[in-house]
Enzyme design. Structure first.
Site, PDB file in Angstrom:
ATOM      1  N   HIS A  76       0.835  -1.122   0.221  1.00  0.00           N
ATOM      2  CA  HIS A  76      -0.082   0.012  -0.158  1.00  0.00           C
ATOM      3  C   HIS A  76       0.863   1.297  -0.075  1.00  0.00           C
ATOM      4  O   HIS A  76       1.697   1.502   1.219  1.00  0.00           O
ATOM      5  CB  HIS A  76      -0.995  -0.262   1.220  1.00  0.00           C
ATOM      6  CG  HIS A  76      -1.766   0.900   1.251  1.00  0.00           C
ATOM      7  ND1 HIS A  76      -1.975   2.022   2.393  1.00  0.00           N
ATOM      8  CD2 HIS A  76      -2.807   1.419   0.254  1.00  0.00           C
ATOM      9  CE1 HIS A  76      -2.762   2.892   2.185  1.00  0.00           C
ATOM     10  NE2 HIS A  76      -3.427   2.350   1.063  1.00  0.00           N
ATOM     11  N   GLU A  94       0.576  -0.605  -4.857  1.00  0.00           N
ATOM     12  CA  GLU A  94      -0.681   0.336  -4.957  1.00  0.00           C
ATOM     13  C   GLU A  94      -0.091   1.611  -4.737  1.00  0.00           C
ATOM     14  O   GLU A  94       0.630   1.834  -3.826  1.00  0.00           O
ATOM     15  CB  GLU A  94      -1.787   0.202  -4.152  1.00  0.00           C
ATOM     16  CG  GLU A  94      -2.900   1.096  -4.242  1.00  0.00           C
ATOM     17  CD  GLU A  94      -3.122   2.248  -3.401  1.00  0.00           C
ATOM     18  OE1 GLU A  94      -3.902   2.882  -3.419  1.00  0.00           O
ATOM     19  OE2 GLU A  94      -2.042   2.558  -2.486  1.00  0.00           O
ATOM     20  N   ASP A 141      -0.908   6.233  -5.436  1.00  0.00           N
ATOM     21  CA  ASP A 141      -2.056   7.281  -5.636  1.00  0.00           C
ATOM     22  C   ASP A 141      -1.224   8.345  -6.601  1.00  0.00           C
ATOM     23  O   ASP A 141      -0.409   8.701  -6.392  1.00  0.00           O
ATOM     24  CB  ASP A 141      -2.345   7.849  -4.546  1.00  0.00           C
ATOM     25  CG  ASP A 141      -2.988   6.919  -3.420  1.00  0.00           C
ATOM     26  OD1 ASP A 141      -3.801   6.159  -3.349  1.00  0.00           O
ATOM     27  OD2 ASP A 141      -2.018   6.931  -2.469  1.00  0.00           O
ATOM     28  N   HIS A 195      -0.861  11.194  -1.895  1.00  0.00           N
ATOM     29  CA  HIS A 195      -2.173  10.703  -1.542  1.00  0.00           C
ATOM     30  C   HIS A 195      -3.098  11.835  -1.098  1.00  0.00           C
ATOM     31  O   HIS A 195      -4.115  11.876  -1.434  1.00  0.00           O
ATOM     32  CB  HIS A 195      -2.119   9.916  -0.340  1.00  0.00           C
ATOM     33  CG  HIS A 195      -3.207   9.305   0.213  1.00  0.00           C
ATOM     34  ND1 HIS A 195      -3.971  10.077   1.222  1.00  0.00           N
ATOM     35  CD2 HIS A 195      -4.007   8.129  -0.009  1.00  0.00           C
ATOM     36  CE1 HIS A 195      -5.159   9.460   1.575  1.00  0.00           C
ATOM     37  NE2 HIS A 195      -5.120   8.547   0.830  1.00  0.00           N
ATOM     38  N   GLU A 233      -4.052   3.780  -8.388  1.00  0.00           N
ATOM     39  CA  GLU A 233      -5.274   4.501  -8.094  1.00  0.00           C
ATOM     40  C   GLU A 233      -5.451   6.008  -8.499  1.00  0.00           C
ATOM     41  O   GLU A 233      -4.338   6.749  -8.041  1.00  0.00           O
ATOM     42  CB  GLU A 233      -5.316   4.338  -6.510  1.00  0.00           C
ATOM     43  CG  GLU A 233      -6.799   5.110  -6.065  1.00  0.00           C
ATOM     44  CD  GLU A 233      -6.858   5.357  -4.333  1.00  0.00           C
ATOM     45  OE1 GLU A 233      -6.224   4.707  -3.811  1.00  0.00           O
ATOM     46  OE2 GLU A 233      -7.801   6.204  -4.044  1.00  0.00           O
TER      47      GLU A 233
HETATM   48  O1  G3P Z   1      -6.591   1.458  -3.280  1.00  0.00           O
HETATM   49  C1  G3P Z   1      -6.620   1.216  -1.806  1.00  0.00           C
HETATM   50  C2  G3P Z   1      -6.478   2.092  -1.037  1.00  0.00           C
HETATM   51  O2  G3P Z   1      -5.381   3.162  -1.381  1.00  0.00           O
HETATM   52  C3  G3P Z   1      -7.521   3.399  -0.806  1.00  0.00           C
HETATM   53  O3  G3P Z   1      -7.542   4.264   0.033  1.00  0.00           O
HETATM   54  O4  G3P Z   1      -7.152   6.274   0.990  1.00  0.00           O
HETATM   55  O5  G3P Z   1      -5.436   4.767   1.107  1.00  0.00           O
HETATM   56  O6  G3P Z   1      -5.941   5.607  -1.133  1.00  0.00           O
HETATM   57  P1  G3P Z   1      -6.409   5.393   0.144  1.00  0.00           P
HETATM   58 MG    MG Z   2      -4.548   4.543  -2.593  1.00  0.00          MG
END
Ligand code: G3P
Ligand code: MG
Length: 254
Positions: free
Chosen positions: A11, A38, A40, A53, A113
């Site tokens: 993450h 993953e 952002d 993020h 994402e």
């Molecule tokens: O994609 C999973 C997760 O990253 C979604 O929430 O706020 O951590 O981007 P966030």
């Molecule tokens: Mg995310």
């Protein structure tokens, strides 16, 4: 088409051990054995996709204020690592190009994402896909996801063959209709609110369920037991060890 997924997805890289969404965090995830990461993506003022993020710079950089107040050149002056630990003082907010280059080098799969600043859904999705598409090898796993339905619609229309994950925070009443409309290949859901029943309902649509964010091995076991296929974790190496998996390189069939 989403044919295989790892059990564990790093993450924001490996957020527990390195500053999130930086190149150091991607290297850390790979060194911990993660197969996928993953990250952002958001736009700068000059519409360059970068990994960050929050809507604002405050938490993860030495800057202040909304991300789209700065052009890429200005953003790149900021320190994106010291907030986490002084040894990461050289980290910068990476461009999507640089992150993709490193992810390729590291041999990782990617869940990108699309995380637009409010009001920039379509522009963010378009710019991110424009950068990613020529760089991404056809045979490397890729999942595009977003909480924002317009981003998923752009992905569906511009690059239909790449699977889309519909990210759900608070479950809308019409989630199944939205998932159909955007052609979601997966449902990426908030782990905190899941029960055996909710996971079964998602699975009944024929889609794999990915749950965020899971840093506790007991919780991961429970979710997997309910039929969750993969979890996003800040600590891919630690969780793999605690789950007594030989490595996070194990792949689960969707
Ligand atoms: O994609 C999973 C997760 O990253 C979604 O929430 O706020 O951590 O981007 P966030
Ligand atoms: Mg995310």
């Amino acid at each position: 088409m989403l044919s295989t997924l790892p059990r564990l997805i790093g993450h924001r890289g490996a957020k527990e051990s390195a500053p999130e969404n930086t190149l150091a965090s991607l290297r850390e995830a790979a060194s911990q054995g993660a197969r996928w990461v993953e990250v952002d993506v958001m736009l700068t003022r000059d519409l360059r996709p970068v990994l960050i993020h929050d809507d604002t710079l405050d938490r993860t950089t030495t800057g202040r204020g909304p991300v789209p107040l700065l052009d890429l050149d200005q953003l790149r002056q900021l320190d994106a690592g010291s907030w986490f630990d002084p040894r990461f003082a050289d980290e910068r907010v990476p461009t999507l190009e640089a992150a993709v280059g490193l992810i390729r080098e590291l041999g990782l799969g990617l869940n990108l994402e699309i995380k637009p600043y409010p009001g920039q859904d379509v522009a963010t999705a378009r710019a991110a896909l424009e950068v990613l598409r020529p760089l991404w090898p056809a045979d490397r796993p890729l999942l595009l996801s977003s909480f924002e339905v317009p981003c998923l619609e752009v992905a569906r229309d511009l690059w239909p063959e790449i699977p889309r994950g519909y990210l759900i925070w608070e479950e809308p009443a019409d989630w199944a209709a939205i998932a159909d409309r955007v052609g979601a290949a997966s449902l990426n859901v908030n782990q905190e609110w899941q029960t055996a029943e909710s996971v079964a309902a998602y699975r009944a649509t024929g889609r794999p369920v990915l749950a965020y964010t899971v840093n506790d091995a007991e919780r991961a076991r429970t979710l997997f037991g309910w039929g969750v296929t993969a979890v996003f974790t800040d600590a891919p190496g630690r969780l793999a060890a605690e789950l007594a998996e030989p490595s996070v390189r194990g792949c689960g069939k969707v």
